[in-house]
Design a protein around this motif. Structure first.
Motif, mmCIF file in Angstrom:
data_model
loop_
_atom_site.group_PDB
_atom_site.id
_atom_site.type_symbol
_atom_site.label_atom_id
_atom_site.label_comp_id
_atom_site.label_asym_id
_atom_site.label_seq_id
_atom_site.Cartn_x
_atom_site.Cartn_y
_atom_site.Cartn_z
ATOM 1 N N ALA A 153 56.093 12.401 14.927
ATOM 2 C CA ALA A 153 55.432 13.686 15.109
ATOM 3 C C ALA A 153 54.319 13.852 14.094
ATOM 4 N N TYR B 98 51.629 10.672 14.785
ATOM 5 C CA TYR B 98 50.901 10.653 16.054
ATOM 6 C C TYR B 98 50.749 12.049 16.654
ATOM 7 N N GLY B 99 51.456 13.027 16.058
ATOM 8 C CA GLY B 99 51.422 14.358 16.661
ATOM 9 C C GLY B 99 50.242 15.193 16.234
ATOM 10 N N GLY B 100 49.532 14.786 15.222
ATOM 11 C CA GLY B 100 48.319 15.533 14.905
ATOM 12 C C GLY B 100 48.356 16.194 13.551
ATOM 13 N N PHE C 268 59.107 15.747 20.402
ATOM 14 C CA PHE C 268 58.298 14.624 20.420
ATOM 15 C C PHE C 268 58.968 13.408 20.966
ATOM 16 N N HIS D 292 47.480 14.710 22.985
ATOM 17 C CA HIS D 292 46.862 14.405 21.697
ATOM 18 C C HIS D 292 46.898 12.890 21.394
ATOM 19 N N SER E 274 46.233 10.695 18.076
ATOM 20 C CA SER E 274 45.973 10.828 16.640
ATOM 21 C C SER E 274 45.077 9.690 16.151
#
Lengths: 704, 317
Positions: free
Chosen positions: A636, A639-641, B8, B227, B229
């Protein structure tokens, strides 16, 4: 999949190349070891390949054990020991073949490659010639390609792998040159192990018996090279002095003493001074063969009373000596004991010999006249120079002089000295080399084993020891011209006349070309010996002096500096740019996965983190929950931002929950445990539905 | 929502119910092909076109018709032959005697779902007519530009290029397809079921519409919002870089291929019910997205063999 297991795919891609490389690695050993030792490795390679293609069964432990015994027995049978140059190398070869058959894990594969690299090096114990060096380089390239294949390059085509391997070997060459030039050279024989037995198969021996030199007579093997500084002595002065024989037992000539005495007083020399460098091939004796008569020589050599030079210990590697000689020498008086030894004959001479000598004594009893008379006898009677003389029954000297009359230098010099002694003239036999072959390409004289020669010296009051070469009386060409002969069917030597030679050369340009190529090769080989093989401590010191490096400390500093500069440059080139370690979450993740690595759970570089978590859950169900949560949060964040500080804290906290694996599981981490775990992985995959981690099943279904 | 990450990773196991229903239904018609079907839907979500390459008779057409039925899309099939003309694909104006004018008769391409069957049997001329329409999502005939419907989805099938009588699609045109998949033979269990069961075509009319076109359009826009990243983009770039630098390949992946990869991975993540792309998503779609855009230097090798080095040797940063 366990990282150490051998997948059939991996084997299929790597094994053929590996087996080919191994077979080639041991091929040069066929020249030095009995054929069945490399043959053992070939068979092992063949069997392993057959196993790969299911044409042969895998060997059970029992058969491997028996095979090991058989291999060791084979080595013992040939050498009666497992050490020494031949025995040790043979043991290594057999071990290589067995290891190939026994490979069970990836580590074994690596081991085989490294072992093969070592075996490639052992070939240098036997030969250090240019072809062997080039061959080794090629074999190393093959082995490098094998390593490339094992390290993830198996999807590269064979050509690519080979090209990459060659590139890597080429890149290593500058480093090799630097290390060769600067690394302290070891004094003494680097490539020679303690000798198994001194087999006098090359070079002169310490006794002379009809047949000794004839064995050398046809060998074109090089005895030594000579580089003259300025002028070249004329052919009739090219006598390279070796051991001197005093004692005759009716058949054998020997020195008559155990250790040669150092010269009491150097002879008085005159005539042109020839300065030259003599590069001596190893012959396992202490003799060094100077041009008659040596004037100056390195301090490590001793001049003995008999006029030749002696090294401190047997010459086991190529050595280079800078010498100078002058042709004319005058020796001091003959001592009483020497005179007695120089007149020694065994028993009473044969009737015919006494008759002959008595006749000469009546003609002219002076020593010089007797010698001339004897030479005339050889010249006028039907004596034939032959490398294959017939066997002599009875007294060898008389038989030769009166019956067979066929022989070569040994016979003539031996018979001549005998006759002189019978006539009361002190005489001795000198062996060594005579002549040599001028190489116009490399500008050096090559003296081959075929140039081995024996001649005589008689003592003339006033002149001292005087060289008489009775062979010259029979076959002057043998002495005055460079020898270029072919032995006929009956062994009689036919000397090529200048006319015939010129004609032949003109007629057959191919022969000329081949001759040219041969000379060229000799020159290259000589340069190799001089610049590469002879690069010992002495030459290195001279080279470093020229560079201005005088002491070892400075050398070590510069070497370290040079190597670290090289290392820095390569690191700068190879260091992966913008490593993600700047990401704090990734740092935490790496720390935690390092813990798992202790338990044998390693994430492959290309394995996704979620996939890895699923694998961990399957392998170690007790970790499924904690590592699953940890991975979730990590994914999370990464890669979740967003990346709030609180999330990182929580990630750390979750990471702490994962046990570091030192407890409990540590004590039984033997090989069996590893096997069990490997089976556990495949087992878990097979019975996934029953498995007690439902979290992973969804993940499982769509990735098939 | 991200603070504890629960969205997630957990949701990865619980696929969006819309998709699971869609998949289940499709799987009941086409047996033993879960993964290809999932890729098909992924491709559809990512607004890409699909190329199915396989030998005749493994269910290419059935797959296309099933998808059309499940999405409730109007469907037309174009059988590509060597004498097919561009007008047969795009449509043409025909003189109408009643109104004394030319009237445009839209070709089969004006359907939301087009099955271009055996596309490599026709001449390059007819091929390029369709491929232009696919790229621009509009058709220009006789100077007039007409938009194609939304959604617009082309499933092309082709026989392996080694077969006789084919005009292989050039690389530039292969690039227009987001994905290429291979169906392969069914496994023995699925095959037995197939042999025992009824005619597959007969099942089609009974299929419910699982994902109406309006919903599909909404989902397609949601794909764009998934999204990606910086860490993930690093991975994509590493893959692209590897494909361009490695001596294994004749040519690397183009920037368009990189975009396609990312987009398909986003759709895959969405189907998993996630709001962000994971490296696993990239890896899941990589074989079908990159397989037809890369060529091994050794010339040959299956799709799996082509992308295997990418999957194995490129480290996830």
């Amino acid at each position: 999949m366990s990282p150490s297991a051998l997948s059939p795919e991996l084997l299929r891609r790597n094994l053929p190349l590996l087996c080919a490389a191994l077979a080639l690695v041991v091929t040069p050993h066929t020249a030095d070891l009995p054929l069945d030792i490399p043959g053992f490795v070939w068979l092992a390679c063949g069997w392993r390949l057959a196993m790969l293609y299911d044409k042969a069964p895998a060997l059970a432990r029992v058969s491997l054990f028996l095979l090991t015994l058989a291999g060791a027995g084979l080595v013992y049978l040939h050498f009666h020991k497992f050490y020494g140059r031949e025995g040790g190398t043979a043991l290594f070869l057999v071990g290589l073949g067995l290891k190939l058959l026994e490979m069970r894990s990836l580590r074994d594969l690596y081991l085989v490659v490294y072992l093969a690299l070592f075996v490639a090096v052992t070939e240098y114990l036997f030969s250090q010639s240019i072809p062997i060096a080039a061959y080794t380089l090629g074999v190393v390239t093959l082995l490098m390609s094998c390593l490339i294949g094992l390290n993830g390059g198996e999807s590269l085509s064979l050509v690519h792998r080979l090209r990459l391997g060659a590139k890597m070997v080429a890149q290593a060459i500058p480093v090799m040159v630097v290390l060769f030039l600067f690394l302290p050279r070891i004094a003494g024989p680097l490539w020679k192990l303690p000798e198994d037995e001194p087999s006098g198969k090359t070079g002169l021996s310490d006794s002379m018996e009809p047949g000794e030199i004839s064995r050398l007579g046809l060998s074109r093997e090089t005895a030594f090279h000579v580089d003259f500084e300025a002028t070249l002595p004329p052919p009739q002065e090219r006598y390279w002095r070796g051991p001197v024989f005093w004692q005759f037992d009716g058949r054998r000539w020997t020195a008559g003493y155990d250790t040669p005495l150092p010269a009491r007083q150097p002879p008085q020399l005159s005539g042109t001074t020839y300065r030259y460098a003599l590069t001596l091939e190893p012959h396992r004796r202490r003799w060094v063969f100077p041009l008659e008569t040596a004037e100056s020589f390195p301090a490590e050599l001793t001049r003995v009373e008999d006029g030749f030079l002696l090294a401190v210990e047997p010459i086991r590697e190529r050595r280079r000596y800078v010498l100078s000689s002058r042709p004319a020498a005058r020796f001091n008086a003959l001592s009483e004991s020497e005179r007695r030894r120089a007149l020694q004959i065994p028993g009473i001479p044969d009737e015919r010999v006494r008759e002959l000598v008595n006749g000469w004594l009546l003609e002219n009893p002076s020593a010089e006249a007797l010698a001339q008379r004897a030479l005339r006898h050889f010249r006028e009677e039907p004596f034939v120079y032959s490398l294959r003389p017939p066997a002599i029954a009875g007294d060898p000297v008389a038989g030769f002089l009166f019956d067979t009359r066929r022989g070569f230098c040994e016979h003539y010099s031996g018979a001549f000295v005998y006759l002189m002694r019978v006539a009361g003239v002190p005489a001795r036999v000198v062996t060594g080399y005579q002549g040599g072959h001028w190489n116009p390409v490399g500008h050096f004289l090559e003296v081959a084993q075929a140039d081995a020669h024996a001649w005589a010296e008689i003592w003339l009051d006033g002149d001292g020891w005087t060289r008489i070469d009775p062979t010259a009386a029979v076959a002057p060409e043998r002495i005055e011209r460079e020898m270029e002969f072919a032995a006929g069917a009956d062994g009689a030597v036919v000397f090529a006349s200048p006319v015939a030679e010129a004609l032949g050369e003109r007629l057959s340009s191919l022969h000329g070309l081949m001759r040219e190529a041969g000379l060229m090769w000799d020159a290259v080989d000589h340069a190799w010996v001089q610049w590469v093989l002879a690069y010992g401590p002495e030459n290195q010191g001279r080279f470093l002096d020229r560079l201005g490096i005088v002491d070892w400390n400075r050398l070590v500093y510069s070497l370290t500096g040079l190597l670290s500069a090289l290392a820095l440059v390569s690191f700068a080139l190879l260091w992966p740019r913008n490593r993600g370690a700047a990401d704090p979450a990734l740092r935490i993740y790496r720390r935690i996965t390092a813990k798992l690595e202790h338990m044998g759970l390693t994430r492959g570089p290309a394995e996704g983190m979620a996939d890895f978590a699923a694998r961990v859950a399957r392998t170690r169900p007790e970790l499924a929950e904690s590592f699953g949560r940890f991975t979730e949060l990590f994914l999370a964040i990464r890669y979740g931002g967003s990346e709030p500080a609180a999330a990182l804290e929580r990630l750390k906290a979750l990471g702490r929950e994962i046990p570091s694996g030192q407890r409990g599981s540590h004590q039984h981490r033997g090989l069996g445990d590893l096997d069990a775990r490997t089976q556990g992985i495949s087992g878990a995959a097979a019975e996934a539905p029953h498995h007690q981690c439902p979290q992973t099943s969804g993940n499982h279904s769509h990735r098939q | 929502m991200l603070a504890d990450g629960s969205h997630f990773f957990r949701n990865r196991r619980n696929m969006d119910p819309v998709f699971s229903r869609l998949l289940e239904t499709a799987n009941s018609v086409i047996l033993g092909k879960e993964h290809p079907i999932r890729l098909c839907i992924c491709c559809l979500l990512a607004r890409g076109h699909l190329l199915i390459e396989d030998v005749p008779g493994v269910g290419k057409t059935t797959l296309a018709r099933t998808l059309a039925a499940l999405l409730g899309l109007k469907y037309q099939r174009i059988q590509f032959t060597s004498d097919l003309l561009p007008a047969d694909v795009l449509g043409s104006s025909i003189y109408d005697a009643a109104t004394h004018s030319f009237r445009f008769h839209p070709g089969p391409v004006f359907n939301p779902m087009v099955l271009a069957d055996e596309i490599n049997r026709s001449t390059p001329r007819a091929q390029s007519a369709l491929l232009e329409a696919m790229e621009e999502r509009q058709v220009t005939v006789e100077g007039e530009t007409r938009p194609l419907p939304e959604p617009f989805f082309v499933i092309a099938t082709q026989n392996p290029n080694t077969q006789i009588g084919t005009f292989p699609l050039p690389e530039s045109q292969l690039d227009r397809f987001l994905m290429r998949i291979e169906l392969g033979y069914p496994d023995s269990r699925a095959e037995r079921e197939l042999l025992m069961g009824e005619e597959r075509y007969a099942l089609l009319p009974q299929l419910p519409v699982c994902l109406p076109a309006e919903e599909l359009l909404v989902l397609q826009t949601r794909v764009r919002n998934v999204h990606a990243s910086p860490a993930l983009l690093d991975y994509v770039q590493a893959l692209l870089h590897f494909s361009r630098e490695s001596p294994l390949y004749q040519g690397g992946l183009s920037p368009r291929a990189g975009l396609a990869l990312l987009h398909a991975a986003k759709a895959w993540a969405l189907m998993d019910g996630r709001a962000a792309v994971l490296p696993e998503d990239i890896q899941a779609v990589l074989p079908s997205v990159a397989g037809h855009r890369l060529k091994l230097a050794s010339n040959g090798g299956s799709m799996a063999a082509t992308v295997a080095p990418l999957l194995r040797d490129v480290a996830i940063p």
